[in-house]
Design an enzyme around this catalytic site. Structure first.
Site, short mmCIF file in Angstrom:
data_model
loop_
_atom_site.label_atom_id
_atom_site.label_comp_id
_atom_site.label_asym_id
_atom_site.label_seq_id
_atom_site.Cartn_x
_atom_site.Cartn_y
_atom_site.Cartn_z
N HIS A 131 8.16 9.55 -1.46
CA HIS A 131 8.11 8.11 -1.20
C HIS A 131 7.62 7.41 -2.46
O HIS A 131 6.68 7.89 -3.10
CB HIS A 131 7.21 7.80 -0.01
CG HIS A 131 7.64 8.55 1.22
ND1 HIS A 131 8.72 8.18 1.97
CD2 HIS A 131 7.16 9.67 1.80
CE1 HIS A 131 8.88 9.03 2.97
NE2 HIS A 131 7.95 9.95 2.88
N SER B 254 7.97 5.49 5.33
CA SER B 254 7.80 6.93 5.13
C SER B 254 8.61 7.81 6.07
O SER B 254 9.81 7.59 6.23
CB SER B 254 6.32 7.31 5.07
OG SER B 254 5.68 6.59 4.03
N CYS C 10 3.14 4.62 5.36
CA CYS C 10 2.44 3.89 4.30
C CYS C 10 2.22 2.44 4.74
O CYS C 10 2.33 2.11 5.92
CB CYS C 10 3.24 3.96 3.00
SG CYS C 10 4.94 3.34 3.17
N GLU D 117 0.84 -1.19 0.00
CA GLU D 117 0.00 0.00 0.00
C GLU D 117 0.88 1.25 0.00
O GLU D 117 1.57 1.56 0.97
CB GLU D 117 -0.91 0.02 1.23
CG GLU D 117 -1.81 1.24 1.31
CD GLU D 117 -2.74 1.36 0.10
OE1 GLU D 117 -2.55 2.31 -0.69
OE2 GLU D 117 -3.63 0.50 -0.05
N SER E 258 12.65 6.32 -0.33
CA SER E 258 12.15 7.41 0.51
C SER E 258 13.20 8.50 0.60
O SER E 258 14.41 8.23 0.61
CB SER E 258 11.81 6.92 1.92
OG SER E 258 10.62 6.16 1.93
N GLU F 164 -0.16 7.03 1.78
CA GLU F 164 0.21 7.24 3.18
C GLU F 164 -0.95 7.79 4.01
O GLU F 164 -1.88 8.39 3.48
CB GLU F 164 1.37 8.25 3.30
CG GLU F 164 2.64 7.84 2.60
CD GLU F 164 2.77 8.43 1.22
OE1 GLU F 164 3.87 8.37 0.65
OE2 GLU F 164 1.76 8.96 0.69
#
Length: 358
Positions: A266, A66, A80, A7, A253, A10
């Site tokens: 990110h 993140s 995230c 996923e 990141s 964020e």
């Protein structure tokens, strides 16, 4: 890890504080929190620190999921994956109060629409659950609250916002109560949060780590530096001190610090659910062409098929600059909505797709 993929979208929480001591504005405030305390909070969220950098204004941490930014009177956590970000709220409020004598005065929570919503754990299974959790874990003195889902014409992109504040801003001009260290004038600042999906394949491939699996020869710091240079990310803000990290086997990141302002990027580059985000802080008194240049460069780095931009500001000029900048790189604005939030100001949510789409 989500069932169908990682996923990328964020969750972001921002907490602002004040101190009663009239000399407080000369202190380090939240930056005095021991690193072990931050680690405990991040453990509850289910992430860790992988790299860090700081200047005289604030501390910036790259996380396994993140970023974290710590100012004297403000803390921002952005995570995230399937992290449980909101579990940080109660311990942060208590630590600030018990150890530093700070009182929370504002909370702002934002996120986009998850790609894999069914993979999210509690309290993030729905926006309704998130709002209930925040309502129950924030102090009652933050009595001015608002929650809103801002829709768009792009079904995969909507913007979720929750704010809570104490209502003192309009009634109390005491500088020791209101001053936000490292931020300048609050009413002049804006925050831009960019979410990008359907990244160009060639651009996304640059975020796969060379020598993946051989950590001894090729560290995450080394991979991050290489990705920053290879992709042109370093040119987005050449003045910024960059702290970057390349994940194994892929992902990236970056935190940038430029005086009292941060920026962060990110990237989740996998095919089928590719995603990248960019966030920065600016001032309405900046060169009006600078944010346009920055956003055009961001779009050129990732070449996304779909973009959403949430602009939080007291001025209406900024979001117009956003639209003009992205239209110049072949992105057409498909929807635009706006809403007012206590203390925060106006949030304008815009979505864009490539002009080849109808």
């Amino acid at each position: 890890m989500a069932a169908s993929g990682f996923e990328g979208f964020e969750k972001r929480i921002e907490l602002q504080f004040f101190g009663d001591d009239p000399l407080f504005t000369g202190s380090m405030g939240l930056r005095n929190l021991e690193f072990e305390c931050l680690e405990e909070i991040l453990h509850a969220v289910q992430c860790t620190v992988v790299s860090a950098v700081a200047n005289r204004h604030f501390d910036a941490y790259v996380l396994s999921e993140s970023s974290l930014f710590v100012y004297p009177t403000k803390i921002i956590i952005k995570t995230c994956g399937t992290t449980q970000l909101l579990k940080s709220v109660r311990p942060l409020v208590h630590l600030a109060s018990d150890r530093l004598g700070l009182t929370v005065r504002m909370c702002r929570y934002t996120r986009g629409s998850f790609i894999f919503p069914k993979a999210q754990p509690s309290p993030h299974t729905s926006f309704e659950e998130e709002v209930i959790f925040l309502e129950e874990n924030l102090p009652s003195r933050l009595c001015f609250r608002k929650a809103c889902v801002m829709p768009s014409n792009v079904s995969s992109h909507s913007w979720h916002v929750f704010t809570a504040c104490d209502g003192d801003d309009d009634d109390n001009d005491d500088s020791s109560h209101r001053h936000q260290l490292g931020e300048g004038r609050n009413d002049a600042l804006y925050t831009i949060e960019v979410c990008m999906t359907e990244l160009d394949r060639a651009s996304a491939r640059k975020f796969f780590r060379r020598g993946a699996g051989d950590d001894k020869k090729y560290s995450g710091d080394s991979a991050g530096r290489e990705m920053t240079g290879l992709t042109g990310i370093g040119d987005i803000n050449p003045r910024a001190l960059i702290c970057d990290f390349g994940f194994d086997p892929c992902g990236y990141s970056m935190n940038g610090i430029d005086g009292d302002r941060y920026s962060t990027i990110h990237v989740t580059p996998e095919e089928g659910f590719s995603y990248a985000s960019y966030e920065c802080v600016g001032s309405i008194y900046d060169n009006p062409h600078e944010i346009s240049r920055v956003l055009k460069k961001v779009a050129q780095v990732f070449r996304p098929g779909t973009v959403s931009v949430a602009t939080t500001c007291t001025s209406h000029d900024v979001w117009r600059r956003v639209a003009k900048a992205l239209e110049l790189v072949g992105l057409k604005c498909r929807s635009c909505s706006a809403d007012e939030f206590p203390t925060t100001g106006t949030v304008v949510f815009q979505t864009f797709t490539t002009t080849r789409r109808k």
